[in-house]
Write a protein that holds these residues in place. Structure first.
Motif, mmCIF file in Angstrom:
data_model
loop_
_atom_site.group_PDB
_atom_site.id
_atom_site.type_symbol
_atom_site.label_atom_id
_atom_site.label_comp_id
_atom_site.label_asym_id
_atom_site.label_seq_id
_atom_site.Cartn_x
_atom_site.Cartn_y
_atom_site.Cartn_z
ATOM 1 N N LEU A 52 -6.009 1.755 2.629
ATOM 2 C CA LEU A 52 -4.805 0.923 2.658
ATOM 3 C C LEU A 52 -3.558 1.799 2.716
ATOM 4 O O LEU A 52 -2.618 1.499 3.453
ATOM 5 C CB LEU A 52 -4.764 0.016 1.431
ATOM 6 N N ARG A 53 -3.557 2.881 1.947
ATOM 7 C CA ARG A 53 -2.395 3.779 1.958
ATOM 8 C C ARG A 53 -2.223 4.422 3.337
ATOM 9 O O ARG A 53 -1.100 4.558 3.832
ATOM 10 C CB ARG A 53 -2.542 4.847 0.872
ATOM 11 N N LYS A 54 -3.321 4.824 3.954
ATOM 12 C CA LYS A 54 -3.235 5.411 5.293
ATOM 13 C C LYS A 54 -2.735 4.385 6.304
ATOM 14 O O LYS A 54 -1.922 4.696 7.171
ATOM 15 C CB LYS A 54 -4.601 5.952 5.714
ATOM 16 N N THR B 135 3.388 -2.161 14.041
ATOM 17 C CA THR B 135 2.238 -1.960 13.165
ATOM 18 C C THR B 135 1.334 -0.880 13.759
ATOM 19 O O THR B 135 1.675 -0.258 14.766
ATOM 20 C CB THR B 135 1.431 -3.261 12.989
ATOM 21 N N GLU B 136 0.178 -0.709 13.127
ATOM 22 C CA GLU B 136 -0.767 0.286 13.628
ATOM 23 C C GLU B 136 -1.276 -0.053 15.024
ATOM 24 O O GLU B 136 -1.826 0.804 15.721
ATOM 25 C CB GLU B 136 -1.943 0.446 12.654
ATOM 26 N N THR B 137 -1.088 -1.310 15.474
ATOM 27 C CA THR B 137 -1.531 -1.706 16.814
ATOM 28 C C THR B 137 -0.499 -1.362 17.887
ATOM 29 O O THR B 137 -0.761 -1.563 19.073
ATOM 30 C CB THR B 137 -1.821 -3.219 16.857
ATOM 31 N N THR B 138 0.669 -0.885 17.481
ATOM 32 C CA THR B 138 1.723 -0.529 18.433
ATOM 33 C C THR B 138 1.422 0.844 19.036
ATOM 34 O O THR B 138 1.274 1.832 18.322
ATOM 35 C CB THR B 138 3.094 -0.492 17.738
ATOM 36 N N GLY C 133 0.800 -1.212 0.000
ATOM 37 C CA GLY C 133 0.000 0.000 0.000
ATOM 38 C C GLY C 133 0.831 1.258 0.000
ATOM 39 O O GLY C 133 0.304 2.363 -0.207
ATOM 40 N N LEU C 134 2.150 1.134 0.220
ATOM 41 C CA LEU C 134 3.021 2.305 0.302
ATOM 42 C C LEU C 134 4.194 2.228 -0.669
ATOM 43 O O LEU C 134 4.609 3.239 -1.226
ATOM 44 C CB LEU C 134 3.548 2.446 1.740
ATOM 45 N N LEU C 135 4.737 1.038 -0.870
ATOM 46 C CA LEU C 135 5.920 0.866 -1.706
ATOM 47 C C LEU C 135 5.542 0.634 -3.172
ATOM 48 O O LEU C 135 4.398 0.313 -3.492
ATOM 49 C CB LEU C 135 6.749 -0.316 -1.193
ATOM 50 N N LEU D 167 1.011 3.852 5.759
ATOM 51 C CA LEU D 167 1.785 4.994 6.260
ATOM 52 C C LEU D 167 1.869 4.973 7.775
ATOM 53 O O LEU D 167 2.930 5.236 8.355
ATOM 54 C CB LEU D 167 1.154 6.302 5.785
ATOM 55 N N LEU D 168 0.777 4.615 8.437
ATOM 56 C CA LEU D 168 0.778 4.530 9.899
ATOM 57 C C LEU D 168 1.738 3.452 10.381
ATOM 58 O O LEU D 168 2.455 3.632 11.374
ATOM 59 C CB LEU D 168 -0.638 4.245 10.394
ATOM 60 N N ASN D 169 1.791 2.320 9.656
ATOM 61 C CA ASN D 169 2.735 1.257 9.994
ATOM 62 C C ASN D 169 4.172 1.767 9.929
ATOM 63 O O ASN D 169 4.975 1.520 10.830
ATOM 64 C CB ASN D 169 2.565 0.073 9.045
ATOM 65 N N HIS D 170 4.484 2.481 8.850
ATOM 66 C CA HIS D 170 5.844 2.987 8.687
ATOM 67 C C HIS D 170 6.188 3.982 9.790
ATOM 68 O O HIS D 170 7.295 3.945 10.352
ATOM 69 C CB HIS D 170 5.989 3.645 7.319
#
Length: 448
Positions: A348-350, A427-430, A244-246, A353-356
């Motif tokens: 998905l892109r959001k 991940t976004e859960t962190t 979703g980002l790369l 990005l949040l994961n990164h």
């Protein structure tokens, strides 16, 4: 009789029917040294409630991913799965359905498989995707077998950045048909090294991005080198959210994409079941394993769905089939499709990005700890660090303090000589608080 319904007379009749004198005759091919010399050390009799309580007590000793700061990845990632996903897949028409042996009757199943294929094709940047395979590792193996059929060559060059378990799974599958594999030494930034190994006998080059150390690489030059030699490029992705980002594998020149889809719609599930994503170029479609769902119209002109391509052993004689894959990961595929539909491209892109951003924050926190060296320069949501101590021992010490700090690389490849390397994923859960706890606890364990 509830769990052992056969009577002694039943067993005697069954043995007589197959010409065996006793049950022991069934085990003559098992070496005596491998047989137990007595009953297993378990209680002989216990009631159902007692057994349930005992097993629950054992399970309670586990530190679940959602209960503690969790930084494990290495091919299996903890993401938030919306409640809608679980609700929809438990509808009876989905939960009780199985692989469609009479596919045109199962229009609902075929329709979501069609939608799934479209999503995977868009995600990977490839023209066509199949209805899924078992998981990412076996998808990689199928990709290698497919490449040997297409090129009529017999050698696969595998980057040292590919997940060691994927390499082992692939070697296990392909060696039986005589395919040669050259797995290069493990390295944090390993992808470029494969170019020097490409030769006139190379059927395919296998790379992973982001690789097992988290390194994200534009593999366009590798694709060009492979194609110049008449070989195919297989791109492996273990973290589906990264697409979703790369830059997509298709944009980088991939001929085959083998990916793990667990990150979207599916929980960790103690390692499975997962869902393998498989996509390829249109000109290679007839060599693709598994099956392909297509759209058509019925006799009344209404929209309908059919199995357009089923080059598998249940539909074609074994010597004509492209693969012995006999099903797809149906329920996991449905979960993936629902979650992707909820996210959409923007969502998905959001999410990516949040994961990164969470991974960058984790990297920055760990980089300040004396003795910790960050090894991965370019990453999505996972990176490798070198510790001044044995990584597995550090992880055990942190686990005792209710922090799951990551995956020691030695757990994936014990003989790689990287006992001090730790793979850390966010991940976004962190939570920000999780990152602070990890940094503080690691500092304490390292005596920094």
């Amino acid at each position: 009789m509830r769990y052992l319904p056969l009577t002694p007379d039943d067993r005697t009749a069954m043995l007589a029917a197959i010409g065996a004198k006793s049950i022991n005759d069934l085990f003559v091919d098992v070496p005596q040294a491998a047989r137990l010399d007595g009953p297993v050390d378990l209680p002989r009799v216990a009631g159902e409630l007692e057994v349930e309580r005992a097993l629950s007590a054992m399970a309670a000793k586990n530190a679940t991913a959602g209960a503690v700061p969790f930084f494990c990845g290495a091919g299996a990632y903890k993401h938030h799965v919306p409640a809608t996903v679980d609700h929809v897949i438990q509808r009876s028409e989905f939960l009780t359905s199985y692989t469609p042996y009479q596919p045109e009757i199962a229009q609902g199943t075929l329709q979501y498989l069609y939608e799934f294929q479209t999503q995977v094709a868009n995600l990977t940047g490839m023209p066509v995707a199949n209805a899924s395979l078992y998981d990412g590792s076996t998808a990689m193996a199928e990709g290698v077998l497919m490449a040997t059929r297409v090129t009529r060559r017999n050698k696969a060059v595998i980057s040292g950045g590919v997940h060691p378990h994927y390499i082992k799974a692939t070697e296990t599958v392909v060696h039986a048909v005589g395919v040669e594999t050259l797995a290069l030494p493990a390295a944090v930034d390993a992808e470029a090294a494969v170019i020097d190994q490409i030769g006139p006998d190379t059927a395919c080059v296998v790379v992973q991005t982001p690789n097992v150390f988290g390194t994200a690489t534009d593999v366009t030059k590798i694709a060009e080198a492979a194609h110049a030699a008449g070989a195919l490029l297989i791109v492996v992705v273990t973290e589906a959210v990264s697409m979703g980002l790369l830059k997509s594998p298709g944009e980088m020149g991939a001929d085959i994409v083998a990916a793990e889809g667990q990150s979207i719609g599916n929980a960790l599930n103690f390692g499975g079941p997962y869902v393998g994503l498989f996509a390829t170029r249109e000109k290679l479609i007839r060599q693709m394993p598994g099956r392909l769902t297509g759209e058509t119209v019925d006799a009344d002109g209404e929209r309908g769905f059919v199995l357009t391509l089923s080059t598998r052993e249940q539909h074609i004689r074994r010597d004509k089939a492209t693969s012995n894959i006999c099903t797809n990961s149906g329920l996991c595929t449905l979960a993936f499709t629902i979650h992707m539909s909820l996210l959409g491209e923007t969502g998905l892109r959001k999410l990516a990005l949040l994961n990164h951003e969470k991974a960058v924050a984790t990297r920055d926190a760990l980089a300040t700890i004396p003795g910790v060296e960050v090894l991965t320069d370019r990453f999505f949501n996972e990176f490798a660090v070198r510790l001044p101590k044995n990584a597995a021992e550090v992880v055990d010490q942190l686990a005792a303090h209710h922090v799951l700090a990551g995956v020691p690389y030695s757990r994936l490849a014990p003989d790689a000589g990287m006992d001090d390397v730790l793979l850390v994923a966010a991940t976004e859960t962190t939570l920000d608080a999780d990152i602070q706890i990890l940094a503080k606890s690691l500092s304490k364990v390292l005596g920094a």
